[in-house]
Enzyme design. Sequence first.
Site: not given
Length: 494
Positions: A268, A342
Amino acid sequence: MDFAISTSYKESAVAFFAFNREFPKMLRELDTDNMVLDVFSADKCVNDKSCSITKVLAPKGKLSQKTVFVVNIVKKTDEDLLDSLSAACASLTSALNNAKITSVDICTEITASLDKKETVISILNGIKLSNYTFNKYFVKKKKDNEKSLVKANLITDLDIKHEIEANIAVLDGTLRARDLQTEPANHLYPESFANLCKKMETVGVKCNILSKDEMLRLGMGAFIGVAQGSAYEPKLVALEWIGNNNNTSPIVLVGKGITFDTGGVNLKPTPGMTEMKSDMGGAAVVACFVESLAKRKTKVNVVGILALAENMISGTAQRPSDVVTSMSGQTIEIDNTDAEGRLVLADAMWYAQEVYKPKIMIDLATLTGAITIALGDTYAGLFSNDKELETALISAGQKCGELLWHFPMSKKYDAQINSDIADVKNTGQSGRGGGSITAAHFLQRFVKEGVKWAHIDIAAVTRNKYDDKPLYPKGYTGFGVRLLNEFIKSNYEA
């Protein structure tokens, strides 16, 4: 903060509510010399603003030596009255703390157009949710960040002790979730989070914790792959509250619990990285909600599954293009290591269905940045395979003020997560375009036939980033505890 119920005024400070400058009837009966009325009438701050507060020190009469606060609310419609009242209580709480008030009587007799019980609950919500602070790690600045208000005495003749205690359990759950979301990642990591959950057994919650070795034996390759770059081993926690012994299948709640998310190899950018300590927001909400059910002895069966892991970058971290095998047997191509939530949810959801056989399963996750682009910080995103479940959740959100907005589920989106070398890949072909929707479709691949499922993306609402909101001071919100409580209470407790 403590709350009490009484029919008499005991504290050195007292608060009343007015609507559209109409002086409160109950205060008029106490203000025999019209001193408070005169100050209130002359207060130029009492105008058309949504809320204004008049403060008076009463030197004599029935209110002798009491500090009186009169909160004027601009009444627009009866429909928004309770929301306006809760927001006004937040303003009152701020005024009480600024005045260094430690305890206050609050007159809950306001207007005949409001249900008395709902009025008391709205006042309770407004004060407790707004009087929150997280000062655990202050040393020199601790006193500067403490709230002075520690007790509110609610003046009412209603016999609602049980309702007050039940609501406080839910509010405590919300504040506890805020605490967990705020904790730094060097203090809250998978093992320490699991240990905190173990302590919930003192209120009747059964806690099972799966180790990495147990997860390996179950074939949770997707879950373990996310954690393999971290020094902390992953944990799967199952919190069981069986409040109804009628052998009905439990409602299962699954929470994403990434205690810190660097993004892995798909690292990130620096801006916003510190917020990634709260990527376990879904797990915090699920855990604290289950604990609140136990505290109020709710006669429902609910299981909370927490998928706890840390997504780090190291020589052992998984790579883009890796293929892992999930507990379901489906293979997953890792297209982006930052789409990790997920992956842990896929195995946690499959485990939940294998072990607990639910008819209803709801997951909560700070899943996608795309949901923030779509909704800002007002609504959480809702995805579901069942219209009735979707409607019930939206209704619950409207009742408690934790709002949901439903998104489409379509085979056209589902096709975007097909992989050329595996059963499925963990991102959509369009990248961030429709990213929240393709993420939901990924999760749906791990929902068994016949299970009613909903996915709630809380990434946008977990943190109140910029300014204080009435019930959500700047910082982490605990969004979801009150939503789940309203959903269960409205649909299953009766």
